[in-house]
Design a protein around this motif. Structure first.
Motif, PDB file in Angstrom:
ATOM      1  N   LYS A 161      98.237  87.244 -76.187  1.00  0.00           N
ATOM      2  CA  LYS A 161      97.108  88.152 -76.079  1.00  0.00           C
ATOM      3  C   LYS A 161      97.317  89.149 -74.937  1.00  0.00           C
ATOM      4  O   LYS A 161      96.749  90.225 -74.920  1.00  0.00           O
ATOM      5  CB  LYS A 161      95.819  87.360 -75.839  1.00  0.00           C
ATOM      6  CG  LYS A 161      95.298  86.648 -77.074  1.00  0.00           C
ATOM      7  CD  LYS A 161      94.770  87.640 -78.091  1.00  0.00           C
ATOM      8  CE  LYS A 161      94.072  86.963 -79.239  1.00  0.00           C
ATOM      9  NZ  LYS A 161      93.589  87.938 -80.246  1.00  0.00           N
ATOM     10  N   VAL A 162      98.110  88.736 -73.933  1.00  0.00           N
ATOM     11  CA  VAL A 162      98.387  89.595 -72.781  1.00  0.00           C
ATOM     12  C   VAL A 162      99.890  89.657 -72.576  1.00  0.00           C
ATOM     13  O   VAL A 162     100.567  88.614 -72.594  1.00  0.00           O
ATOM     14  CB  VAL A 162      97.703  89.074 -71.506  1.00  0.00           C
ATOM     15  CG1 VAL A 162      98.053  89.968 -70.306  1.00  0.00           C
ATOM     16  CG2 VAL A 162      96.193  89.000 -71.691  1.00  0.00           C
ATOM     17  N   VAL A 163     100.408  90.855 -72.388  1.00  0.00           N
ATOM     18  CA  VAL A 163     101.820  91.058 -72.062  1.00  0.00           C
ATOM     19  C   VAL A 163     101.890  91.733 -70.697  1.00  0.00           C
ATOM     20  O   VAL A 163     101.243  92.771 -70.488  1.00  0.00           O
ATOM     21  CB  VAL A 163     102.531  91.920 -73.117  1.00  0.00           C
ATOM     22  CG1 VAL A 163     103.969  92.206 -72.695  1.00  0.00           C
ATOM     23  CG2 VAL A 163     102.503  91.244 -74.486  1.00  0.00           C
ATOM     24  N   ILE A 164     102.613  91.126 -69.767  1.00  0.00           N
ATOM     25  CA  ILE A 164     102.791  91.692 -68.424  1.00  0.00           C
ATOM     26  C   ILE A 164     104.193  92.283 -68.348  1.00  0.00           C
ATOM     27  O   ILE A 164     105.172  91.622 -68.704  1.00  0.00           O
ATOM     28  CB  ILE A 164     102.619  90.619 -67.340  1.00  0.00           C
ATOM     29  CG1 ILE A 164     101.238  89.952 -67.450  1.00  0.00           C
ATOM     30  CG2 ILE A 164     102.795  91.221 -65.951  1.00  0.00           C
ATOM     31  CD1 ILE A 164     101.086  88.722 -66.558  1.00  0.00           C
ATOM     32  N   SER A 165     104.292  93.522 -67.890  1.00  0.00           N
ATOM     33  CA  SER A 165     105.603  94.172 -67.805  1.00  0.00           C
ATOM     34  C   SER A 165     105.592  95.218 -66.713  1.00  0.00           C
ATOM     35  O   SER A 165     104.544  95.783 -66.377  1.00  0.00           O
ATOM     36  CB  SER A 165     105.943  94.830 -69.147  1.00  0.00           C
ATOM     37  OG  SER A 165     107.138  95.596 -69.056  1.00  0.00           O
TER      38      SER A 165
END
Length: 914
Positions: free
Chosen positions: A256-260
Motif C-alpha cells: 500500500k506504501v512504497v518508500i523510495s
C-alpha cells in the motif's frame, strides 16, 4: 507532416503505449481487446476524434488538437461528444464519464462522476485496466475524500491534528497539491503516517508513494511505519498493510506504501537495470549538484495511475526543477512536508500551505528547544593566509588522499573561501577543535561528558581531516569520533544508530548525510566548519539540534545531562552572521537578567528582542519545573500555564499580525515603517499585560529561585578551622524556629493549619489540595522548608520521640503540625497513625459480630491506604487506581450493598477525626 497529422501520430503512440488498441471505425472490433480506441467515431452531429470502449462498452472520448492549441475551452466539445455517445448506446444506463483533451504534448483528463468535477493535467492516458477498476467502484476517490470521518486521535500533538485536518479539508476541495510546514522535530512524519493510514482506510487509496532524497531517510521513514500503532485497530501499520522500501527496480504489486528516494524512482522510470547506490546519499538542498531537469518518458511497466498520492518528505527546490517530471509523471495528489519552505516551494504547491508551524511556535509549545550561538573566530578563517615561495608543502589528491612533497616556485596566497577545498590549513582546524575542547566548561557548565556533537564539514576529505584532529586533540580512540559520509567504510545507518542511541560516539563529522531529516534527539551541539549560503539548507542543518528528548533517554546516552533545555551552535565560519535563516535564536539578550526582562515587560518598556528573550527564558524555566510548580503558576494566573504566557508573548511579536493590524488601523495597503513600529509597540504592550499581576511575577521568580543553584567557580576558599561542632544542632533549632514562626503567623489564614492546629473537629473537611498548598507555601523564600527537612530536624533533636520515616508522604505534614502543637507526644508517620486506627476499628467491628470477607477486607485496606496518602476519599475515587483494577465502584457496591456510602463515611470519620 502538418501539425494536426503530427499530433495524431503522437496521440496514437500514447494510446498504444498505454495499452489501448486503435481501430478505424469501418474496421472496428470492440471485442479485440479490453480497451479499444476507435478513430473518427460518428455521432449525431459530428465525429469524435476517438471514442473509448472498455469491454465493448463506451466509457469516454478523446478530443485531439494540433500542437500549440490551448485546451481550456476544449472540454465543452468533449461534453457534446459524451452526450452523443450516450444517445447512440441506449442499452447502457451510464453516461460515459471519461474525457481526454490532448495535443500529443499537453493532455487533460476529467471524470464526470467526481463531485464538482474538473479537468486535470496528466502525463498520458490511463490504462484501460485502471479505468475499468474505477468504473467498478461505487464512488470515486475524490468523492470518498469528501466523506473521510473527523479526526479523533488523542496521541497527536495539536499541530499534528491541525495539519491532518487541514490536509483532509484540502483533499475534499479536490486541490491537487498541499504543503505542510512543520518545524523540525514536531512530528511531520508521524502526522504523515497518520494521514496515510486514514487515506488508505477511509478513502480506499490504492497505493501511496513516500519520496525522500536520501536512503537513510527512507530507512527512517520505514521505521516510522513499522512502529506506528493504528488509533482504532491497535495493531501496527505494517501488520495491516505492506510497506515496500524500494531497493530494486521493481515496484511490488501488493504494498500500500512504497518508500523510495526520488533519484531511484527516476532510475526505475527510465528502466535502468543498474543503479549507483551512492546517488541515494546526496542531498539536493545544497548547490554544487547538477540541477539540469531530468527527462522522463513513458514506462509501460509503471502506468501513470500507479499511485493515488505522493508524499514528498523534506521537499526542496529540486522537486520543481531537476525532478519535477518524476512528480508530473504520476496522476497523483502531491503532499509536501518541510520545515523550511522557500517561496519557490510554496509556489510549486500552488500556494496551498495547509499548515504553518514555525520553530518559534514549536519552542513555545515545548515541541522544540531553542538554541544559543557560540562563536569561534580565527584569523585564517576570516582573512586566509600565505606561504612564501621556496617553502616545501604537501600536496594531496582530494579523492585518493595520496600526498607528495613539493617546493613552491611562487608565493601561495589563499583567501578564506579556498579553505578546506583547494587549501587545507590543519592548524586552523586544530585551533577550532582545541578551542571547542577547552571552552566546553563554558559552553556546557557542570558537565564532564562531551555532549553529543555534530560537526558539518565541506566535503569527505575535510571530514576526514576533522575526524583525525578531534581524536588527537581529545586524546581518545576511534569510538569517540566517527565520520559519517557516503564514503564511510562502516555502514552509515549503523553509525547513525549508534550516534543516536549509544554513549559512543560522542562526536560525529558529516557533510550532507545527517544534514536534513535525520532524527538525533540527544544532539546538544552543532559545530559549523563549513559555510552555507542556502537559507533553507542552513535552517535544516540547525534543525538537527531542535528535537526534544525525555530526560531518561538523554541520560542513557549522556549520563551527566539532566535535561535538554536548549542546544548550542558553535559557529566557526561566521555562518550565523548571514542572518539568512527562517528560524533564529530567541535568546536575543543573553547577558540581561531574567528579572530585568520581566521588569521591562511589566513596565511596558520591552521591545521585540526583549520579548523573544523572555519567551526563551520562560521556555527553559518551564522544562525544569515539577508538575506542582507548574500547577502553582497556573493557580495564580487564572489557570493559564507558563506555556500559555509564552504563546501570548509570541502572538505579541507576530510579524504577519503586525502587518495586518497596521493595514487595518491606518487604512493603507502599504504601512510605513513608523506605522508598523506604532502597531508593534501596541501589540507588545498588550501581550505584556499578562505580567500586570504582582502575585504572578512573584510566584514565577520564587519558583525560578527555588529551582536554581548558583555555582561559584570564582571565589577561592581557605581552611579556617577543623574539629567537632554543634552547628548541626543549631541549624536544626533554627529550622524548627522558622517553622514555629511560620505557623504562628499563618495558622488563621491557611486552611490546613487552621483546621489541624486550631479546629481538629473539622478534620473531615480537609483535602489533599489544602495539604499541597501548605507544602508549596513553606517551600518558598524566606522559609525554604519541606516536610522532609522538618522531620529530619525534629528527629536529630530528639530521636526518642521521632520515628524514622522512609515513606515520606505529603500527608506527614498533618503529623508534624500536631506534634509541633503538642497534640501528639510522638512524631509518627501519618500512614502509621491511620493504620493503627484502622486495626482498632477492625477489632471493634469483629467484636460486635460485624465480619468482613477476605475480598471486603482487601477493599477496606485499599480505602485505608488512599486516606493515608490523600487525607480523604469520595465515591469518585473508586473509579481510579487501584480500585478500577478491581472492578471500580460497581464491584464495591456488589461487595457492600446499600452500605457502601456509609462504609466510606465511617472510615473517613474514624481514620481522620478520631
Amino acid at each position: 507532416m502538418n501539425p494536426e497529422d503530427q499530433a495524431r501520430q503522437d496521440i496514437d503512440k500514447m494510446l498504444t503505449d498505454s495499452g489501448w488498441i486503435i481501430q478505424d471505425y469501418d474496421d472496428r472490433n470492440l471485442s479485440e481487446s479490453l480497451g479499444v480506441a476507435v478513430r473518427e467515431y460518428p455521432l449525431s452531429k459530428d465525429n469524435a476524434d476517438y471514442a473509448l470502449f472498455i469491454d465493448s462498452q463506451p466509457v469516454g472520448v478523446v478530443e485531439a488538437k494540433k500542437y500549440g492549441h490551448t485546451l481550456s475551452g476544449v472540454v465543452e466539445q468533449s461534453e457534446k461528444y459524451l452526450d452523443g455517445l450516450h444517445e447512440k448506446f441506449t442499452s447502457t444506463d451510464m453516461r460515459p464519464p471519461f474525457s481526454y483533451e490532448t495535443t500529443g504534448i499537453e493532455t487533460t483528463f476529467a471524470d464526470r462522476r467526481d463531485p464538482n468535477h474538473r479537468s486535470r493535467h496528466v502525463f498520458t492516458f490511463h490504462r484501460p485496466e485502471l479505468l475499468q477498476t474505477w468504473l467498478n467502484e461505487e464512488t470515486t476517490l475524490r468523492a470518498r475524500l469528501k466523506a473521510i470521518p473527523k479526526l479523533n486521535f488523542d496521541k497527536l500533538r495539536d499541530c499534528q491534528s491541525e495539519a491532518i485536518t487541514n490536509l483532509e479539508d484540502s483533499f475534499s476541495q479536490n486541490k491537487p497539491r498541499a504543503l505542510i510546514q512543520m518545524a523540525t522535530g514536531s512530528g511531520k512524519t508521524f502526522a504523515a503516517v497518520t494521514a496515510i493510514y486514514r487515506l488508505i482506510k477511509f478513502a480506499k487509496a490504492k497505493k501511496i508513494l513516500f519520496l525522500v532524497d536520501r536512503s537513510n531517510l527512507g530507512r527512517q521513514a520505514l521505521r516510522e511505519f513499522q512502529q506506528y500503532t493504528t488509533p482504532d485497530d491497535g495493531r501496527k501499520f505494517t501488520d495491516l498493510y505492506n510497506v515496500q522500501l524500494l531497493q530494486s527496480h521493481t515496484i511490488d504489486p501488493v504494498p500500500k506504501v512504497v518508500i523510495s528516494t526520488i533519484q531511484r524512482m527516476f532510475s526505475v522510470l527510465k528502466g535502468e537495470k543498474e543503479y549507483e547506490e551512492e546517488n541515494d546519499e546526496f542531498s539536493a538542498f545544497e548547490g554544487g549538484i547538477d540541477e539540469t531537469p531530468v527527462d522522463v518518458k513513458y514506462n509501460a511497466n509503471i502506468p501513470i495511475g500507479e499511485f493515488d498520492f505522493i508524499v514528498i518528505d523534506e521537499c526542496h527546490r529540486s522537486i520543481y526543477n531537476k525532478w519535477k517530471q518524476v512528480l508530473d509523471y504520476f496522476d497523483s495528489f502531491l503532499i509536501g512536508l518541510t520545515a523550511t519552505p522557500s517561496n519557490d516551494t510554496i509556489g510549486f504547491f500552488h500556494n496551498n500551505q495547509v499548515m504553518r508551524y514555525t520553530h518559534e511556535r514549536a519552542v513555545v509549545d515545548e515541541v522544540n528547544v531553542g538554541y544559543h550561538v557560540y562563536k569561534i573566530r580565527t584569523k585564517i578563517t576570516e582573512e586566509g593566509s600565505s606561504v612564501d615561495a621556496g617553502q616545501f608543502v604537501e600536496k594531496r589528491d582530494r579523492l585518493t588522499r595520496k600526498q607528495e612533497a613539493e617546493q613552491l616556485d611562487q608565493d601561495l596566497i589563499y583567501a578564506q573561501n579556498e579553505l578546506d577545498r583547494s587549501v587545507v590549513s590543519k592548524d586552523r582546524i586544530r585551533l577550532i577543535i582545541r578551542t571547542f575542547k577547552e571552552r566546553l566548561p563554558e559552553i556546557f557548565p557542570n558537565r564532564t561528558n562531551v555532549p553529543k556533537t555534530l560537526i558539518f564539514a565541506k566535503d569527505d576529505s575535510h571530514a576526514e581531516d576533522i575526524t583525525e584532529i578531534v581524536k588527537e586533540e581529545f586524546g581518545l580512540g576511534n569510538e569517540f569520533c566517527k565520520k559519517i559520509t557516503y564514503r564511510t567504510k562502516e555502514k552509515p545507518e549503523e553509525l547513525i544508530s549508534s550516534f543516536r542511541n549509544s554513549p559512543m560516539p560522542r562526536i560525529a563529522v558529516s557533510v550532507d548525510m545527517i544534514a536534513t531529516g535525520t532524527d538525533i534527539k540527544p544532539l546538544e551541539c552543532i559545530i559549523f566548519m563549513r559555510d552555507v549560503r542556502t537559507k533553507n539548507y542552513f535552517d535544516q542543518m540547525k534543525g538537527r539540534g531542535t528535537r526534544t528528548i525525555k530526560d531518561d533517554d538523554l541520560i542513557a546516552v549522556t549520563p551527566d545531562a539532566k535535561s535538554k533545555t536548549h542546544f548550542v551552535i558553535v559557529d566557526a565560519v561566521g555562518v550565523c552572521e548571514h542572518t539568512m535563516g527562517d528560524t533564529h535564536s530567541l535568546s536575543k539578550n543573553p547577558n540581561v537578567s531574567f528579572k530585568v526582562l520581566l521588569d521591562k515587560a511589566t513596565d511596558k518598556n520591552a521591545n521585540t528582542d526583549d520579548v523573544e528573550s523572555l519567551i526563551y527564558r520562560l521556555s527553559r524555566i518551564n522544562k525544569k519545573l515539577s508538575q506542582d510548580d507548574k500547577d502553582e503558576i497556573a493557580s495564580v494566573n487564572d489557570g493559564k500555564t507558563l506555556v500559555d504566557i509564552e504563546r501570548t508573548l509570541l502572538d505579541g511579536i507576530n510579524a504577519d499580525k503586525k502587518m495586518e493590524i497596521a493595514k487595518e488601523q491606518f487604512k493603507t495597503k502599504e504601512p510605513t515603517n513608523e506605522q508598523i513600529r506604532t502597531v508593534s509597540k501596541q501589540m507588545i504592550d498588550e501581550a505584556c499585560k499578562v505580567f500586570d499581576s504582582a502575585k504572578l511575577r512573584k510566584t514565577i521568580l520564587d519558583i525560578k529561585s527555588k529551582n536554581e543553584q548558583i555555582i561559584d567557580d570564582v571565589s577561592i576558599d581557605e581552611l579556617l578551622e577543623t574539629g567537632f561542632t554543634d552547628k548541626v544542632q543549631s541549624y536544626d533549632n533554627k529550622t524548627i524556629e522558622n517553622w514555629t514562626e511560620f505557623v504562628e503567623k499563618n495558622k488563621d489564614q491557611i486552611t490546613a493549619l487552621d483546621i489541624i492546629y486550631s479546629k481538629p473537629y473539622r478534620m473531615r473537611e480537609i483535602t489533599f489540595a489544602d495539604i499541597k498548598n501548605l507544602a508549596n507555601t513553606i517551600k518558598k523564600p524566606p522559609y525554604n522548608l519541606t516536610p522532609e527537612m522538618l522531620w529530619s530536624a525534629y528527629q536529630r533533636l530528639d530521636k526518642s520521640k521521632v520515628k524514622s520515616n522512609p515513606a515520606k508522604m505529603l500527608t506527614d505534614l498533618i503529623s508534624i503540625i500536631r506534634y509541633s502543637a503538642g497534640k501528639q507526644d510522638l512524631l509518627l508517620p501519618f500512614s502509621e497513625l491511620v493504620t493503627e486506627k484502622f486495626e482498632k476499628w477492625l477489632q471493634t467491628q469483629e467484636s460486635s459480630d460485624r465480619t468482613f470477607t477476605p475480598e471486603q477486607k482487601e477493599w477496606l485496606v485499599m480505602i485505608k491506604d488512599t486516606i493515608a496518602s490523600s487525607v480523604s476519599i469520595g465515591i469518585d475515587a473508586l473509579d481510579d487506581v487501584p480500585f478500577n483494577q478491581k472492578g471500580g465502584r460497581v464491584k464495591f457496591y456488589k461487595l457492600f450493598g446499600d452500605d457502601y456510602e456509609k462504609i466510606l463515611d465511617e472510615l473517613h470519620e474514624v481514620l481522620i477525626n478520631s
